[in-house]
Scaffold this motif. Structure first.
Motif, PDB file in Angstrom:
ATOM      1  N   TRP A 166     -11.762 -70.090  -6.806  1.00 40.27           N
ATOM      2  CA  TRP A 166     -12.937 -70.653  -7.472  1.00 40.27           C
ATOM      3  C   TRP A 166     -14.226 -69.909  -7.126  1.00 40.27           C
ATOM      4  O   TRP A 166     -15.112 -69.761  -7.965  1.00 40.27           O
ATOM      5  CB  TRP A 166     -13.092 -72.147  -7.114  1.00 40.27           C
ATOM      6  N   ALA A 167     -14.318 -69.376  -5.912  1.00 37.97           N
ATOM      7  CA  ALA A 167     -15.582 -68.791  -5.452  1.00 37.97           C
ATOM      8  C   ALA A 167     -15.893 -67.436  -6.076  1.00 37.97           C
ATOM      9  O   ALA A 167     -16.940 -66.847  -5.817  1.00 37.97           O
ATOM     10  CB  ALA A 167     -15.601 -68.701  -3.928  1.00 37.97           C
ATOM     11  N   GLU A 168     -14.990 -66.930  -6.946  1.00 31.83           N
ATOM     12  CA  GLU A 168     -15.255 -65.656  -7.618  1.00 31.83           C
ATOM     13  C   GLU A 168     -15.909 -65.863  -8.989  1.00 31.83           C
ATOM     14  O   GLU A 168     -16.134 -64.910  -9.722  1.00 31.83           O
ATOM     15  CB  GLU A 168     -13.932 -64.894  -7.791  1.00 31.83           C
ATOM     16  N   TYR A 169     -16.190 -67.128  -9.320  1.00 31.21           N
ATOM     17  CA  TYR A 169     -16.696 -67.442 -10.669  1.00 31.21           C
ATOM     18  C   TYR A 169     -18.195 -67.747 -10.673  1.00 31.21           C
ATOM     19  O   TYR A 169     -18.756 -68.150  -9.655  1.00 31.21           O
ATOM     20  CB  TYR A 169     -15.895 -68.622 -11.238  1.00 31.21           C
TER      21      TYR A 169
ATOM     22  N   ARG B 196     -22.165 -71.757  -9.397  1.00 35.12           N
ATOM     23  CA  ARG B 196     -21.470 -71.876  -8.111  1.00 35.12           C
ATOM     24  C   ARG B 196     -22.418 -71.776  -6.932  1.00 35.12           C
ATOM     25  O   ARG B 196     -22.373 -72.603  -6.016  1.00 35.12           O
ATOM     26  CB  ARG B 196     -20.391 -70.789  -8.019  1.00 35.12           C
ATOM     27  N   VAL B 206     -13.287 -78.480  -2.382  1.00 38.05           N
ATOM     28  CA  VAL B 206     -12.022 -77.791  -2.664  1.00 38.05           C
ATOM     29  C   VAL B 206     -11.063 -77.927  -1.479  1.00 38.05           C
ATOM     30  O   VAL B 206      -9.865 -78.158  -1.659  1.00 38.05           O
ATOM     31  CB  VAL B 206     -12.247 -76.309  -3.036  1.00 38.05           C
TER      32      VAL B 206
END
Lengths: 211, 211
Positions: A166-169, B196, B206
């Motif tokens: 998720w943290a690459e978005y 984000r 998460v």
């Protein structure tokens, strides 16, 4: 909401990723229905079509050999292997659409997103959709009648592995309400279209207003 | 649309700039009315209050000497001179609100925006609102009964000078319809809240979902 069509702009590669079962496919379908300026990217795949799927509408279905040739001929913008099957996005149709200011929706995983980012970062807008909980996710996966328990278990583990990315978005949405998540996706798309850097016709517009 | 309040996030400094007469003040007021999580930054100013304006609601009205002391004491996040009057934004209340995840709306010019960007770029989201034409702009300025023709002419030239700074902003909207422009501002704010990097509570969310 109608966008100002007088100003020329470049297209967006709008990526939605999520673990399977988090509602991604439904969201993508609804977004396409609502917004006439975005269309779904049709992937090339080596996997077998499901009963409801049609060639050239849902996917371009090819065999392993043809896929391999496309890779060799550098036809793909990105390609990846998921659940043992190969998926790829053809380069030329995408480039043509971006130039015309058309937006393209991608329903792809983190591998495909990374590849797109490497090649087309200027046009890329990426959204990760998270399920509200793993219980909810498992429930949704179990509801897919066509999959066996074995498959569900494998998909569940794949889903969790997908979620670690998720943290690459650019954006992250927790999908606890499908309608609200859809509205959030529309807001992101609307906002991204209003970004100065995408509105390539602004300079000439301001010149006309000022002088 | 209700935002997901479970995820902690950092606040946004939401800047709307435009030449006077392009609808900025009306838009700012409407946005504050609709969205309960954003409030207007109240500037300190040396200019005289208009009939409708109240101290501590519209501005904090101070004399030149007090303003000078505030500058010296480093109380301002940004300050600038516009039309011969001084305007400034107090630092401490802004920092407190950002930490609590509150968004603050700024109705400031390009000078103030540049200063904010230098000091708080991480939290800054800037929007430039353009009038659809100079004819429309002049009409709007003339409709302000309180200003003389001399003042209108001066403001018109200032407006054009302000407009040359559109390219320093993140987003650009052409305000040919007030309601549509308002919807676009809401879309930008909604999208920015979903970025984000602003959702500081995502990591722990998460972790809870996965493990």
């Amino acid at each position: 909401m109608k966008l100002n069509n007088k100003i020329q702009r470049s297209g967006i590669l709008f990526v939605i990723s999520s673990p399977s079962g988090a509602g991604k496919t439904t969201l993508a379908r609804k977004l396409i229905e609502i917004d006439s300026n975005i269309e779904l990217s049709i992937s090339v795949t080596t996997r077998n079509p499901r009963k409801s799927e049609k060639n050239n509408r849902d996917y371009i279905f090819v065999d392993e050999k043809s896929f391999g040739k496309m890779v060799k001929d550098n036809k793909f913008l990105e390609h990846a292997e998921v659940f043992g099957n190969k998926y790829g996005t053809l380069k030329q149709p995408i480039i043509d659409k971006l130039e015309k200011g058309k937006d393209i929706l991608f329903d792809i995983d983190w591998q495909g997103t990374q590849e797109l980012k490497e090649k087309e970062s200027k046009h890329l807008v990426s959204v990760f959709v998270l399920p509200p909980s793993t219980i909810e996710l498992e429930k949704r996966l179990l509801n897919r009648a066509q999959d066996s328990k074995e498959v569900v278990k494998k998909r569940m583990s794949e889903a969790i592995s997908e979620m670690t990315h998720w943290a690459e978005y650019d954006y992250v949405i927790i999908n606890d309400d499908l309608e609200q998540t859809l509205q959030k996706l529309i807001a992101i798309l609307t906002a991204e279209r209003l970004k100065r850097i995408r509105q390539t016709g602004l300079n000439s517009f301001v010149r006309k207003v000022i002088f």
